[in-house]
Each structure stands twice: as C-alpha cells, then as structure tokens.
Design a protein around this motif. Structure first.
Motif, PDB file in Angstrom:
ATOM      1  N   THR A 102      -0.568  81.314  35.149  1.00 54.38           N
ATOM      2  CA  THR A 102       0.639  80.483  35.055  1.00 54.38           C
ATOM      3  C   THR A 102       1.807  81.180  35.748  1.00 54.38           C
ATOM      4  OG1 THR A 102      -0.120  79.598  32.945  1.00 54.38           O
ATOM      5  CG2 THR A 102       2.206  79.305  33.438  1.00 54.38           C
ATOM      6  N   ALA A 103       1.930  82.489  35.504  1.00 54.62           N
ATOM      7  CA  ALA A 103       3.005  83.249  36.151  1.00 54.62           C
ATOM      8  C   ALA A 103       2.853  83.188  37.671  1.00 54.62           C
ATOM      9  CB  ALA A 103       2.996  84.688  35.664  1.00 54.62           C
ATOM     10  N   LEU A 104       1.607  83.284  38.149  1.00 59.90           N
ATOM     11  CA  LEU A 104       1.344  83.213  39.602  1.00 59.90           C
ATOM     12  C   LEU A 104       1.788  81.863  40.169  1.00 59.90           C
ATOM     13  CD1 LEU A 104      -0.043  84.091  42.286  1.00 59.90           C
ATOM     14  CD2 LEU A 104      -2.165  83.254  41.347  1.00 59.90           C
ATOM     15  N   VAL A 145       3.955  79.780  38.855  1.00 58.54           N
ATOM     16  CA  VAL A 145       5.416  79.656  38.740  1.00 58.54           C
ATOM     17  C   VAL A 145       6.111  80.417  39.874  1.00 58.54           C
ATOM     18  CG1 VAL A 145       7.404  80.320  37.310  1.00 58.54           C
ATOM     19  CG2 VAL A 145       5.441  79.220  36.257  1.00 58.54           C
ATOM     20  N   VAL A 146       5.672  81.665  40.117  1.00 58.37           N
ATOM     21  CA  VAL A 146       6.301  82.489  41.161  1.00 58.37           C
ATOM     22  C   VAL A 146       6.086  81.854  42.541  1.00 58.37           C
ATOM     23  CG1 VAL A 146       6.102  84.695  42.387  1.00 58.37           C
ATOM     24  CG2 VAL A 146       6.230  84.677  39.923  1.00 58.37           C
ATOM     25  N   THR A 147       4.836  81.452  42.821  1.00 56.41           N
ATOM     26  CA  THR A 147       4.530  80.890  44.144  1.00 56.41           C
ATOM     27  C   THR A 147       5.302  79.600  44.385  1.00 56.41           C
ATOM     28  OG1 THR A 147       2.336  81.815  43.903  1.00 56.41           O
ATOM     29  CG2 THR A 147       2.618  80.256  45.676  1.00 56.41           C
TER      30      THR A 147
END
Lengths: 127, 132
Positions: B88-90, B92-94
């Motif tokens: 999820t963090a990946l 969100v960041v991308t």
C-alpha cells in the motif's frame, strides 16, 4: 563460504535510499522544469527501492522467532485496520465539509504513526 | 469438546459477519444522509463519524480473531499483512509522484482502502501457496 547479508541490513539500506530519494525527487519535481520522460523516470525511481524493501521484509519475517513474530503480527493487525478506519473517518469528515481531501503524504504519515502505536501496544502485551 | 470449539468458531465468524454488516450499513446510511440532507455543523460531524464506532468494534473483533489463530495461520496472516502494508505504501508513494509529475489526475486518497484489501488478498494467496 559465500558471505550473505542479513535481510534486515539490506532492508534498512533500501529504506535509507528510499527516504533519501523521497526528498530529492520531491524537490526535483517541484522546483525544476524537466521533460516528460525524465519526470516519469524520476517518479518511478522509488518503486525499485520499495520492491527491494518488500522482498527483504518478507525474508526478514521468515527469520523471526515465535515471540517476535507474534509482536509483529499484532503490530500489523492493529495498524492495518486502524489505517482503514482512519481513512474512512477522513473520507466522511471530507464529505461533511470539515477537512479537504487526503494527500499521499498524509496517508504515509498515518501509516508510520499507526505502525508505531501498534508496536508499542503489542510490545507491552508480550513484555 | 471438539463440538464446543467448533461452536465457538462459528460464533466468532457470525459475530464478525454481523459487525461487518452493521459497519457497512452505517457507512451507507451516513453517506446517504450527508448527500440528501442539510444539517448544522455539530449534527453533520456526528453523522460523518457515525460509521467509525462499528468499524472500531470490527477492528477489535478482528484483533481478537488474529490472537486466536493457530501457528500456521499466524504465519500466513503475518506475511499477508506485511505484504499489504508495504505494498500500500508503494502504491501511495508511486501514485503521489506520478501526480506531482503530472501523469495522473489528483485522486481522493480516501479510496486507498480497496487497494489495501486487494493487496491483502494477493499477499494471503502468496503466503498460503508458500506454506501449502
């Protein structure tokens, strides 16, 4: 004998590279006039570091002992649904006109804070 | 004794389903009320936060469920949660960077939770396949 690095070391290194790239790329995208292919390439740089983090994290998890695994499981079991509840709460507050829409940075900050809260709670329980 | 454990498991599943339904119902009700009625600020705040208590209850039920899992299910759940959280963090960041670079439209990040659920299912299937 072939020397292998501990997954936690590689994970920490990838995280450090990732954090550095977050600041540098944000600065470049917001302050420099770059062409479309360069902007796209910069936007996708963190994906590689993040993918390394994900793989190393999963390898690291498999090396944990029983107690560490339970603490981490509880940490994630607290942080994961809390994040969903927090996002849902923000969504309804936005619909009611109390806050503006969420930004990716806000979601990331929420994730880190909830992970820390989850860890503190789980640590206390298994102390 | 086994029958007793089975009944306890069924009760836990029924409780989880009931609380999920209640949480879903309050979410739909709150959305509908906010869309169709004009309330004063305090009432609007109360209606907006109406789905949060059932979701907190669901959250407590889920954590109790996780604590009661056996060793194998704990391993699978841990890997699924870890995969989903970092994934999820990946995403969100991308997406955030693609937004800043002007390649994708400004999205409302409140819609991120279906991504969390999708990644959890993928993580669960990978871990389950690994420990099969």
């Amino acid at each position: 004998m072939k020397k292998t690095f501990h997954p936690l070391l590689i994970f920490s290194l990838a995280m450090a590279i990732l954090l550095a790239s977050v600041f540098i790329i944000t600065w470049l995208l917001e302050t420099q006039q770059l062409s479309a292919p360069v902007r796209l390439a910069l936007a996708l740089v963190p994906v590689s570091a993040w993918t390394v983090c994900l793989v190393m994290e999963l390898r690291f998890l498999r090396r944990l002992d029983e107690l560490q695994r339970r603490i981490l499981l509880e940490t994630l079991a607290i942080a994961f649904p809390s994040l969903a509840v927090a996002i849902l709460g923000c969504e309804y507050l936005r619909k009611a006109g109390f806050i503006s829409s969420l930004k990716p940075d806000h979601v990331l900050i929420m994730m880190v804070v909830l992970l820390l809260v989850g860890y503190v709670i789980a640590r206390r329980r298994y102390r | 004794m086994e029958n007793c454990g089975h009944r306890g498991g069924m009760r836990a599943v029924m409780l989880m389903l009931s609380v999920s339904l209640l949480a879903g119902f309050t979410a739909v009700l709150s959305s509908w009320l906010l869309k169709h009625y004009q309330f004063g600020a305090p009432l609007r705040l109360a209606v907006a936060l109406l789905p949060v208590p059932p979701f907190i209850w669901l959250f407590v039920v889920l954590i109790r469920g996780v604590r009661a899992l056996d060793e194998m299910m704990q391993r699978i759940t841990l890997e699924a949660l870890a995969f989903s959280f970092v994934g999820t963090a990946l995403v969100v960041v991308t997406y955030g960077y693609l937004q800043r670079a002007g390649f994708v439209p400004q999205e409302n990040w409140s819609q991120v939770w279906p991504v969390m659920v999708g990644l959890y299912i993928i993580g669960y299937l990978i871990a389950w396949w690994r420990y099969k």
